[in-house]
Design a protein around this motif. Structure first.
Motif, PDB file in Angstrom:
ATOM      1  N   ASP A 109       0.834  -1.211   0.000  1.00 50.31           N
ATOM      2  CA  ASP A 109       0.000   0.000   0.000  1.00 50.31           C
ATOM      3  C   ASP A 109       0.867   1.258   0.000  1.00 50.31           C
ATOM      4  OD1 ASP A 109      -2.228  -1.601   0.036  1.00 50.31           O
ATOM      5  OD2 ASP A 109      -2.722  -1.218   2.150  1.00 50.31           O
ATOM      6  N   ASP A 147     -12.296  -9.050   4.492  1.00 49.56           N
ATOM      7  CA  ASP A 147     -13.080  -8.204   3.586  1.00 49.56           C
ATOM      8  C   ASP A 147     -14.544  -8.619   3.556  1.00 49.56           C
ATOM      9  OD1 ASP A 147     -10.832  -6.768   2.937  1.00 49.56           O
ATOM     10  OD2 ASP A 147     -10.406  -7.927   1.127  1.00 49.56           O
ATOM     11  N   ARG A 148     -14.779  -9.918   3.469  1.00 50.32           N
ATOM     12  CA  ARG A 148     -16.173 -10.396   3.431  1.00 50.32           C
ATOM     13  C   ARG A 148     -16.861 -10.176   4.771  1.00 50.32           C
ATOM     14  NH1 ARG A 148     -14.909 -15.450  -0.307  1.00 50.32           N
ATOM     15  NH2 ARG A 148     -15.347 -14.428  -2.267  1.00 50.32           N
ATOM     16  N   ALA A 197     -17.863  -6.545   4.957  1.00 50.88           N
ATOM     17  CA  ALA A 197     -19.001  -6.291   4.070  1.00 50.88           C
ATOM     18  C   ALA A 197     -20.282  -6.882   4.653  1.00 50.88           C
ATOM     19  CB  ALA A 197     -18.723  -6.865   2.679  1.00 50.88           C
ATOM     20  N   ALA A 199     -19.709   0.112   0.677  1.00 50.96           N
ATOM     21  CA  ALA A 199     -18.520   0.099  -0.169  1.00 50.96           C
ATOM     22  C   ALA A 199     -17.699   1.357   0.043  1.00 50.96           C
ATOM     23  CB  ALA A 199     -18.925  -0.031  -1.644  1.00 50.96           C
ATOM     24  N   ASP A 246     -14.110   1.270   1.683  1.00 53.49           N
ATOM     25  CA  ASP A 246     -13.161   1.577   0.613  1.00 53.49           C
ATOM     26  C   ASP A 246     -12.914   0.349  -0.255  1.00 53.49           C
ATOM     27  OD1 ASP A 246     -11.476   3.181  -0.880  1.00 53.49           O
ATOM     28  OD2 ASP A 246      -9.712   2.632   0.298  1.00 53.49           O
ATOM     29  N   CYS A 247     -14.024  -0.204  -0.768  1.00 55.98           N
ATOM     30  CA  CYS A 247     -13.923  -1.384  -1.638  1.00 55.98           C
ATOM     31  C   CYS A 247     -14.978  -1.274  -2.735  1.00 55.98           C
ATOM     32  CB  CYS A 247     -14.098  -2.655  -0.824  1.00 55.98           C
ATOM     33  SG  CYS A 247     -15.763  -2.893  -0.182  1.00 55.98           S
TER      34      CYS A 247
END
Length: 156
Positions: free
Chosen positions: A57, A130-131, A134, A149, A153-154
């Motif tokens: 990053d 990530d999942r 979400a 989102a 930030d996805c």
């Protein structure tokens, strides 16, 4: 106190200029020279579990920001500052995630029978980060997909 760049890094400004102008060899050399500095700083400031992600990053932010580097100070200072911001952002994200997780546990303990809470928590913990984020944002916190989102930030 003058800052002395590590060996081989005294021509960084020239490499930056050439890289911005499209010189691929200069860009490759610049990456080789700044990567150890980024890795060193991430090792100090970042989370061990996120080390590789934080290095990547940071490097992405440095490379995407090259055209905006004004040269007001030494290039390595600029790289270090970006790396510090990247690590600080990750720390803030981790703190927010822990707070959300704690709020969910407290909320779930009050709203559902104990067995269901344990089973749900266990299933949520098995999701990749990530999942899990979400799922929590959309299904538990009730955020619309577009807002979740943006917060996470996805992509949607």
């Amino acid at each position: 106190m003058a800052v002395v760049p590590p060996p081989g890094q005294d021509n960084l400004d020239e490499l930056v200029s050439r890289s911005v102008a499209g010189d691929v060899e200069a860009l490759q050399r610049l990456i080789v020279l700044v990567t150890p500095e980024i890795r060193r700083l991430v090792a100090i400031l970042g989370d061990r579990e996120e080390f590789d992600d934080l290095v990547q990053d940071s490097m992405e932010r440095v490379l995407s920001g090259l055209p905006r580097f004004r040269g007001d100070g030494p290039f390595l200072h600029w790289v270090r500052q970006i790396t510090r911001w990247t690590c600080a952002d990750a720390t803030r994200r981790r703190i927010r995630q822990r707070r959300r997780d704690e709020q969910l546990v407290v909320s779930a303990e009050h709203d559902a029978p104990t067995g269901d809470v344990c089973e749900l928590s266990s299933l949520i913990e098995q999701l990749d980060a990530d999942r899990r984020d979400a799922f929590i944002a959309t299904q538990i916190l009730g955020l619309p997909y577009a807002e979740a989102a943006a917060v996470l930030d996805c992509p949607i």
